[in-house]
Design a protein around this motif. Structure first.
Motif, PDB file in Angstrom:
ATOM      1  N   GLY A 122      -5.900 -44.179  38.035  1.00 28.75           N
ATOM      2  CA  GLY A 122      -6.991 -44.040  38.989  1.00 28.75           C
ATOM      3  C   GLY A 122      -7.756 -42.741  38.890  1.00 28.75           C
ATOM      4  O   GLY A 122      -8.087 -42.144  39.906  1.00 28.75           O
ATOM      5  N   GLY A 123      -8.002 -42.261  37.698  1.00 28.47           N
ATOM      6  CA  GLY A 123      -8.763 -41.031  37.528  1.00 28.47           C
ATOM      7  C   GLY A 123      -7.940 -39.759  37.676  1.00 28.47           C
ATOM      8  O   GLY A 123      -8.473 -38.670  37.565  1.00 28.47           O
ATOM      9  N   LYS A 124      -6.658 -39.869  37.935  1.00 28.24           N
ATOM     10  CA  LYS A 124      -5.779 -38.708  38.056  1.00 28.24           C
ATOM     11  C   LYS A 124      -4.771 -38.729  36.914  1.00 28.24           C
ATOM     12  O   LYS A 124      -4.396 -39.782  36.421  1.00 28.24           O
ATOM     13  CB  LYS A 124      -5.001 -38.726  39.375  1.00 28.24           C
ATOM     14  CG  LYS A 124      -5.838 -38.551  40.604  1.00 28.24           C
ATOM     15  CD  LYS A 124      -4.949 -38.548  41.831  1.00 28.24           C
ATOM     16  CE  LYS A 124      -5.772 -38.444  43.107  1.00 28.24           C
ATOM     17  NZ  LYS A 124      -4.903 -38.495  44.300  1.00 28.24           N
ATOM     18  N   LYS A 125      -4.331 -37.557  36.516  1.00 27.69           N
ATOM     19  CA  LYS A 125      -3.285 -37.420  35.498  1.00 27.69           C
ATOM     20  C   LYS A 125      -1.962 -37.154  36.202  1.00 27.69           C
ATOM     21  O   LYS A 125      -1.840 -36.208  36.979  1.00 27.69           O
ATOM     22  CB  LYS A 125      -3.593 -36.272  34.538  1.00 27.69           C
ATOM     23  CG  LYS A 125      -4.872 -36.452  33.752  1.00 27.69           C
ATOM     24  CD  LYS A 125      -4.681 -37.456  32.649  1.00 27.69           C
ATOM     25  CE  LYS A 125      -5.936 -37.495  31.780  1.00 27.69           C
ATOM     26  NZ  LYS A 125      -5.842 -38.417  30.705  1.00 27.69           N
ATOM     27  N   TRP A 126      -0.993 -38.005  35.948  1.00 25.31           N
ATOM     28  CA  TRP A 126       0.342 -37.873  36.516  1.00 25.31           C
ATOM     29  C   TRP A 126       1.292 -37.414  35.418  1.00 25.31           C
ATOM     30  O   TRP A 126       1.277 -37.956  34.321  1.00 25.31           O
ATOM     31  CB  TRP A 126       0.819 -39.213  37.063  1.00 25.31           C
ATOM     32  CG  TRP A 126       0.061 -39.734  38.250  1.00 25.31           C
ATOM     33  CD1 TRP A 126      -1.244 -40.110  38.281  1.00 25.31           C
ATOM     34  CD2 TRP A 126       0.566 -39.950  39.559  1.00 25.31           C
ATOM     35  NE1 TRP A 126      -1.582 -40.556  39.527  1.00 25.31           N
ATOM     36  CE2 TRP A 126      -0.490 -40.472  40.335  1.00 25.31           C
ATOM     37  CE3 TRP A 126       1.810 -39.776  40.139  1.00 25.31           C
ATOM     38  CZ2 TRP A 126      -0.324 -40.804  41.676  1.00 25.31           C
ATOM     39  CZ3 TRP A 126       1.970 -40.114  41.487  1.00 25.31           C
ATOM     40  CH2 TRP A 126       0.907 -40.608  42.240  1.00 25.31           C
ATOM     41  N   ASP A 127       2.130 -36.421  35.732  1.00 25.21           N
ATOM     42  CA  ASP A 127       3.140 -35.955  34.783  1.00 25.21           C
ATOM     43  C   ASP A 127       4.266 -36.979  34.703  1.00 25.21           C
ATOM     44  O   ASP A 127       4.647 -37.571  35.713  1.00 25.21           O
ATOM     45  CB  ASP A 127       3.709 -34.599  35.216  1.00 25.21           C
ATOM     46  CG  ASP A 127       2.675 -33.496  35.139  1.00 25.21           C
ATOM     47  OD1 ASP A 127       1.850 -33.516  34.198  1.00 25.21           O
ATOM     48  OD2 ASP A 127       2.687 -32.614  36.021  1.00 25.21           O
ATOM     49  N   ARG A 128       4.794 -37.159  33.491  1.00 28.44           N
ATOM     50  CA  ARG A 128       5.925 -38.071  33.285  1.00 28.44           C
ATOM     51  C   ARG A 128       7.226 -37.296  33.321  1.00 28.44           C
ATOM     52  O   ARG A 128       7.333 -36.212  32.755  1.00 28.44           O
ATOM     53  CB  ARG A 128       5.809 -38.762  31.927  1.00 28.44           C
ATOM     54  CG  ARG A 128       4.780 -39.833  31.870  1.00 28.44           C
ATOM     55  CD  ARG A 128       4.790 -40.451  30.483  1.00 28.44           C
ATOM     56  NE  ARG A 128       3.911 -41.603  30.439  1.00 28.44           N
ATOM     57  CZ  ARG A 128       4.218 -42.736  29.842  1.00 28.44           C
ATOM     58  NH1 ARG A 128       5.362 -42.866  29.207  1.00 28.44           N
ATOM     59  NH2 ARG A 128       3.377 -43.741  29.843  1.00 28.44           N
ATOM     60  N   TYR A 129       8.213 -37.905  33.967  1.00 25.83           N
ATOM     61  CA  TYR A 129       9.570 -37.358  34.015  1.00 25.83           C
ATOM     62  C   TYR A 129      10.520 -38.454  33.556  1.00 25.83           C
ATOM     63  O   TYR A 129      10.279 -39.625  33.792  1.00 25.83           O
ATOM     64  CB  TYR A 129       9.936 -36.927  35.438  1.00 25.83           C
ATOM     65  CG  TYR A 129       9.359 -35.587  35.842  1.00 25.83           C
ATOM     66  CD1 TYR A 129      10.194 -34.499  36.042  1.00 25.83           C
ATOM     67  CD2 TYR A 129       8.000 -35.417  36.036  1.00 25.83           C
ATOM     68  CE1 TYR A 129       9.684 -33.267  36.423  1.00 25.83           C
ATOM     69  CE2 TYR A 129       7.475 -34.191  36.417  1.00 25.83           C
ATOM     70  CZ  TYR A 129       8.317 -33.119  36.606  1.00 25.83           C
ATOM     71  OH  TYR A 129       7.810 -31.910  36.973  1.00 25.83           O
ATOM     72  N   GLN A 130      11.614 -38.045  32.905  1.00 26.26           N
ATOM     73  CA  GLN A 130      12.623 -38.997  32.433  1.00 26.26           C
ATOM     74  C   GLN A 130      14.000 -38.426  32.760  1.00 26.26           C
ATOM     75  O   GLN A 130      14.265 -37.259  32.502  1.00 26.26           O
ATOM     76  CB  GLN A 130      12.488 -39.199  30.920  1.00 26.26           C
ATOM     77  CG  GLN A 130      13.517 -40.104  30.305  1.00 26.26           C
ATOM     78  CD  GLN A 130      13.323 -41.565  30.692  1.00 26.26           C
ATOM     79  OE1 GLN A 130      12.218 -42.091  30.571  1.00 26.26           O
ATOM     80  NE2 GLN A 130      14.369 -42.202  31.161  1.00 26.26           N
ATOM     81  N   GLY A 131      14.842 -39.266  33.322  1.00 25.38           N
ATOM     82  CA  GLY A 131      16.209 -38.856  33.634  1.00 25.38           C
ATOM     83  C   GLY A 131      17.195 -39.911  33.186  1.00 25.38           C
ATOM     84  O   GLY A 131      16.806 -40.953  32.648  1.00 25.38           O
ATOM     85  N   ASP A 132      18.455 -39.652  33.428  1.00 25.38           N
ATOM     86  CA  ASP A 132      19.491 -40.619  33.080  1.00 25.38           C
ATOM     87  C   ASP A 132      19.368 -41.887  33.914  1.00 25.38           C
ATOM     88  O   ASP A 132      19.655 -42.976  33.437  1.00 25.38           O
ATOM     89  CB  ASP A 132      20.884 -40.010  33.279  1.00 25.38           C
ATOM     90  CG  ASP A 132      21.164 -38.892  32.293  1.00 25.38           C
ATOM     91  OD1 ASP A 132      20.539 -38.877  31.211  1.00 25.38           O
ATOM     92  OD2 ASP A 132      21.998 -38.026  32.609  1.00 25.38           O
ATOM     93  N   THR A 133      18.944 -41.741  35.156  1.00 28.92           N
ATOM     94  CA  THR A 133      18.862 -42.875  36.068  1.00 28.92           C
ATOM     95  C   THR A 133      17.419 -43.318  36.300  1.00 28.92           C
ATOM     96  O   THR A 133      17.116 -44.504  36.224  1.00 28.92           O
ATOM     97  CB  THR A 133      19.510 -42.517  37.421  1.00 28.92           C
ATOM     98  OG1 THR A 133      20.837 -42.037  37.184  1.00 28.92           O
ATOM     99  CG2 THR A 133      19.573 -43.728  38.327  1.00 28.92           C
TER     100      THR A 133
END
Length: 169
Positions: A122-133
């Motif tokens: 939607g026109g915004k940049k979201w940071d990606r996060y990755q975890g074990d769960t």
């Protein structure tokens, strides 16, 4: 002793036969109850010191399973939570707070770490996060951090993030 085991075996068989149980996929789907969120969303939007984000026009195949708003005593650090199941029965949640972003993100993503790349929603940049769960999409703005997290794939998290509308009540 053998006679005692035979009696116990018959008893267990009778209990299994006469007590209803359903192992079908429908039973698994219906095991998690859907909750109505209208009142909680209105209440949170009135109480929170930031615009509370909730999905609008999300397909009916998404089911809301939990909703809470916890205010802090000092007017800072209030936390909004909205838990859902996506169409494939994967968990996704909207988490928001005006608490310090770093610790808040760690808490709601169960320790996920930031990874390369961003998700445009939607026109915004979201940071990606990755975890074990959990995986997560994180958007930090002045005064509020919004986290869309869960076991759902990034595409589903982005779909949820795209349906969010932040309003102050």
């Amino acid at each position: 002793m053998v006679l005692s085991l035979a009696v116990i075996g018959v008893l267990v068989g009778a209990i299994y036969f006469f007590i209803p149980h359903d192992d079908s996929a429908t039973a698994e789907k219906n095991a998690v109850q859907t909750v109505d969120t209208r009142v909680e969303i209105i209440t949170a939007r009135r109480a929170a010191p930031y615009p509370v984000a909730a999905p609008e026009n999300l397909p009916k195949t998404w089911r809301t399973t939990s909703v809470t708003y916890k205010a802090s005593n000092d007017g800072k650090g209030g936390a909004w939570h909205l838990g859902l199941l996506d169409p494939e029965q994967q968990y996704a949640a909207v988490e928001q707070s005006d608490a310090p972003a770093k610790q808040f993100v760690q808490d709601v993503t169960l320790g996920a770490t930031k990874v390369a790349g961003q998700q445009a929603v939607g026109g915004k940049k979201w940071d990606r996060y990755q975890g074990d769960t959990y995986k997560a999409l994180v958007n930090e703005e002045p005064g509020v951090t919004t986290v869309v997290t869960g076991t759902a794939p990034y595409g589903r998290l982005a779909e949820l993030a795209g349906a969010l509308v932040a309003k102050k009540g």
